[in-house]
Design a protein around this motif. Structure first.
Motif, mmCIF file in Angstrom:
data_model
loop_
_atom_site.group_PDB
_atom_site.id
_atom_site.type_symbol
_atom_site.label_atom_id
_atom_site.label_comp_id
_atom_site.label_asym_id
_atom_site.label_seq_id
_atom_site.Cartn_x
_atom_site.Cartn_y
_atom_site.Cartn_z
ATOM 1 N N ALA A 153 2.291 50.795 -41.100
ATOM 2 C CA ALA A 153 1.103 49.961 -40.895
ATOM 3 C C ALA A 153 0.142 50.068 -42.078
ATOM 4 O O ALA A 153 -0.411 49.062 -42.548
ATOM 5 C CB ALA A 153 0.402 50.357 -39.595
ATOM 6 N N VAL A 154 -0.048 51.288 -42.570
ATOM 7 C CA VAL A 154 -0.982 51.494 -43.685
ATOM 8 C C VAL A 154 -0.461 50.823 -44.956
ATOM 9 O O VAL A 154 -1.236 50.247 -45.737
ATOM 10 C CB VAL A 154 -1.225 52.995 -43.913
ATOM 11 C CG1 VAL A 154 -2.030 53.226 -45.195
ATOM 12 C CG2 VAL A 154 -1.966 53.589 -42.723
ATOM 13 N N ASN A 161 -4.729 44.361 -48.812
ATOM 14 C CA ASN A 161 -5.928 44.708 -49.577
ATOM 15 C C ASN A 161 -5.731 44.368 -51.053
ATOM 16 O O ASN A 161 -6.624 43.810 -51.711
ATOM 17 C CB ASN A 161 -6.239 46.190 -49.405
ATOM 18 C CG ASN A 161 -7.652 46.555 -49.834
ATOM 19 O OD1 ASN A 161 -8.469 45.699 -50.162
ATOM 20 N ND2 ASN A 161 -7.934 47.843 -49.821
ATOM 21 N N GLN A 162 -4.549 44.674 -51.580
ATOM 22 C CA GLN A 162 -4.258 44.338 -52.973
ATOM 23 C C GLN A 162 -4.244 42.832 -53.182
ATOM 24 O O GLN A 162 -4.749 42.326 -54.191
ATOM 25 C CB GLN A 162 -2.916 44.926 -53.396
ATOM 26 C CG GLN A 162 -2.531 44.568 -54.834
ATOM 27 C CD GLN A 162 -1.295 45.290 -55.293
ATOM 28 O OE1 GLN A 162 -1.365 46.347 -55.918
ATOM 29 N NE2 GLN A 162 -0.129 44.740 -55.000
ATOM 30 N N LEU A 163 -3.675 42.114 -52.225
ATOM 31 C CA LEU A 163 -3.624 40.654 -52.338
ATOM 32 C C LEU A 163 -5.025 40.061 -52.391
ATOM 33 O O LEU A 163 -5.297 39.157 -53.188
ATOM 34 C CB LEU A 163 -2.847 40.074 -51.153
ATOM 35 C CG LEU A 163 -2.618 38.562 -51.157
ATOM 36 C CD1 LEU A 163 -1.736 38.152 -52.340
ATOM 37 C CD2 LEU A 163 -1.981 38.114 -49.842
ATOM 38 N N ALA A 182 -2.714 53.580 -50.115
ATOM 39 C CA ALA A 182 -2.099 52.943 -48.959
ATOM 40 C C ALA A 182 -0.713 52.395 -49.279
ATOM 41 O O ALA A 182 0.257 52.647 -48.555
ATOM 42 C CB ALA A 182 -2.999 51.822 -48.433
ATOM 43 N N LYS A 183 -0.591 51.657 -50.372
ATOM 44 C CA LYS A 183 0.666 50.935 -50.597
ATOM 45 C C LYS A 183 1.753 51.795 -51.238
ATOM 46 O O LYS A 183 2.928 51.454 -51.141
ATOM 47 C CB LYS A 183 0.430 49.675 -51.432
ATOM 48 C CG LYS A 183 0.272 49.864 -52.901
ATOM 49 C CD LYS A 183 0.014 48.531 -53.586
ATOM 50 C CE LYS A 183 0.218 48.617 -55.088
ATOM 51 N NZ LYS A 183 1.624 48.788 -55.475
ATOM 52 N N THR A 184 1.382 52.904 -51.839
ATOM 53 C CA THR A 184 2.363 53.759 -52.509
ATOM 54 C C THR A 184 2.347 55.193 -51.980
ATOM 55 O O THR A 184 3.372 55.721 -51.547
ATOM 56 C CB THR A 184 2.126 53.777 -54.030
ATOM 57 O OG1 THR A 184 2.223 52.444 -54.537
ATOM 58 C CG2 THR A 184 3.159 54.651 -54.732
ATOM 59 N N ALA A 185 1.180 55.838 -52.008
ATOM 60 C CA ALA A 185 1.131 57.280 -51.751
ATOM 61 C C ALA A 185 1.405 57.645 -50.301
ATOM 62 O O ALA A 185 1.946 58.727 -50.020
ATOM 63 C CB ALA A 185 -0.227 57.827 -52.187
ATOM 64 N N VAL A 186 1.052 56.773 -49.367
ATOM 65 C CA VAL A 186 1.211 57.109 -47.953
ATOM 66 C C VAL A 186 2.677 57.319 -47.581
ATOM 67 O O VAL A 186 3.000 58.214 -46.785
ATOM 68 C CB VAL A 186 0.559 56.014 -47.070
ATOM 69 C CG1 VAL A 186 1.094 56.054 -45.657
ATOM 70 C CG2 VAL A 186 -0.949 56.195 -47.059
ATOM 71 N N GLY A 217 2.306 60.557 -55.073
ATOM 72 C CA GLY A 217 2.365 59.097 -54.985
ATOM 73 C C GLY A 217 1.283 58.417 -55.801
ATOM 74 O O GLY A 217 1.534 57.407 -56.470
ATOM 75 N N VAL A 218 0.060 58.955 -55.757
ATOM 76 C CA VAL A 218 -1.028 58.389 -56.557
ATOM 77 C C VAL A 218 -0.715 58.529 -58.040
ATOM 78 O O VAL A 218 -0.868 57.580 -58.824
ATOM 79 C CB VAL A 218 -2.371 59.061 -56.227
ATOM 80 C CG1 VAL A 218 -3.461 58.600 -57.198
ATOM 81 C CG2 VAL A 218 -2.792 58.741 -54.791
#
Length: 337
Positions: A153-154, A161-163, A182-186, A217-218
């Motif tokens: 979900a995240v 959010n990026q879009l 959110a899109k990578t590190a999670v 991830g970050v």
């Protein structure tokens, strides 16, 4: 962040070889699960999914699940299906991302959406998400289900959010860090955390592995931000300058826009808005990012987060698994050099 973080560099070039060797036997089991669960009576599904899954990716996320299980001296088999789950989630997001970004290359090959079209890519991505949830349910742990479903979900929230931040030059550094977390590190964090669950370790161990994966991830994404301006298609496995042409406001752009003179700020704004995006514009943007120190400072941020990832492993005993996890961080960061 401070600019005095000690670089994470060894005398030899860091690589993923130690972690790959550590988990090789387990990865054979994971690959078997992936191959079996991507099958379908609809031939297009395994054909399209196989194109991406067999496309040369290092499968770093499932390797992290397996390596963290080794770190915890886990001897069961639950982590095999869960590592495959992580890879299915990641692959599904890649299929969807390539449609959103209209990407033409991934890992040096034509993207699935370029071959089979956007609709097929989105639907097969949905299929892989569904398979991932089947595997989570089969594991039987509500804790695992909560971690991985929340991560899914995240990730979707991060992509949206990026879009909405796309082509908005005023995007703040704080918002951008929220996006990449959110899109990578999670997913990195979840991949590591579930190892603690299957090994039946306490909340402190869960949290330590979560922090390791999250910071890794970050760092990984920040290095990707640099590489988009510093490398070429052959090296990256995607088109050079994709982020630039897509109007993605990454950390190097944010830093450069804050530091540049008025003429260069105007150029960067026009470039991000899509008015200046040919090869000469990319070269000029790259020059501005160099001149303002934006690329070197982004690489320094990656080193900072890499150091935090390594620090998260401090409480674990030294050994082959810990060493391999540390070198995985060093590898991720060293890609910028």
């Amino acid at each position: 962040m401070t600019a005095t973080v000690t670089p994470i560099r060894r005398a030899a070039t860091p690589s993923l070889d130690p972690i790959m060797q550590l988990v090789a036997a387990d990865m054979n089991q994971v690959n078997g699960v992936i191959l079996a669960r991507m099958q379908s009576d609809v031939p297009l599904i395994p054909e399209l999914a196989g194109h991406l899954i067999a496309g040369g990716g290092k499968r770093m996320r499932p390797m992290l699940t397996l390596a963290c299980a080794k770190l915890l001296d886990y001897h069961g088999t639950r982590h095999h299906k869960l590592a495959a789950t992580v890879e299915f989630i990641h692959t599904a997001t890649l299929l969807h991302d390539d449609v959103v970004d209209q990407s033409g290359l991934r890992r040096g090959r034509r993207t699935a959406n370029m071959i089979w079209g956007n609709a097929a890519s989105v639907l097969v991505g949905d299929f892989l998400f569904s398979r991932s949830f089947e595997l989570m349910v089969e594991d039987g742990s509500l804790r695992v289900l909560k971690i991985l479903s929340n991560a899914s979900a995240v990730i979707a929230e991060g992509e949206v959010n990026q879009l909405t931040a796309q082509r908005r030059i005023e995007t703040s550094e704080e918002r951008y860090l929220d996006i990449i977390t959110a899109k990578t590190a999670v997913l990195f964090a979840a991949a590591c955390r579930i190892a603690a669950v299957v090994a039946e370790r306490d909340a402190a161990i869960e949290e330590a592995l979560d922090q390791y994966g999250r910071y890794l991830g970050v760092a990984f994404q920040l290095v990707d931000d640099v590489i988009d301006y510093e490398s070429d298609g052959a090296t990256m496995g995607k088109d050079a300058g994709d982020d630039f042409r897509d109007g993605k406001v990454t950390l190097p752009v944010i830093l450069a826009y804050a530091r540049a003179g008025e003429e260069d700020r105007t150029f960067l704004r026009e470039a991000i808005e899509g008015l200046r995006n040919d090869d000469e514009d990319l070269a000029r943007a790259t020059a501005i990012l160099h001149a303002t120190g934006a690329l070197s400072d982004t690489a320094e941020r990656a080193r900072h987060y890499g150091r935090r990832a390594i620090d998260a492993l401090a409480a674990f005993p030294n050994g082959q698994a810990k060493s391999a996890l540390i070198e995985a961080v060093e590898f991720a960061v060293s890609r910028a050099f």
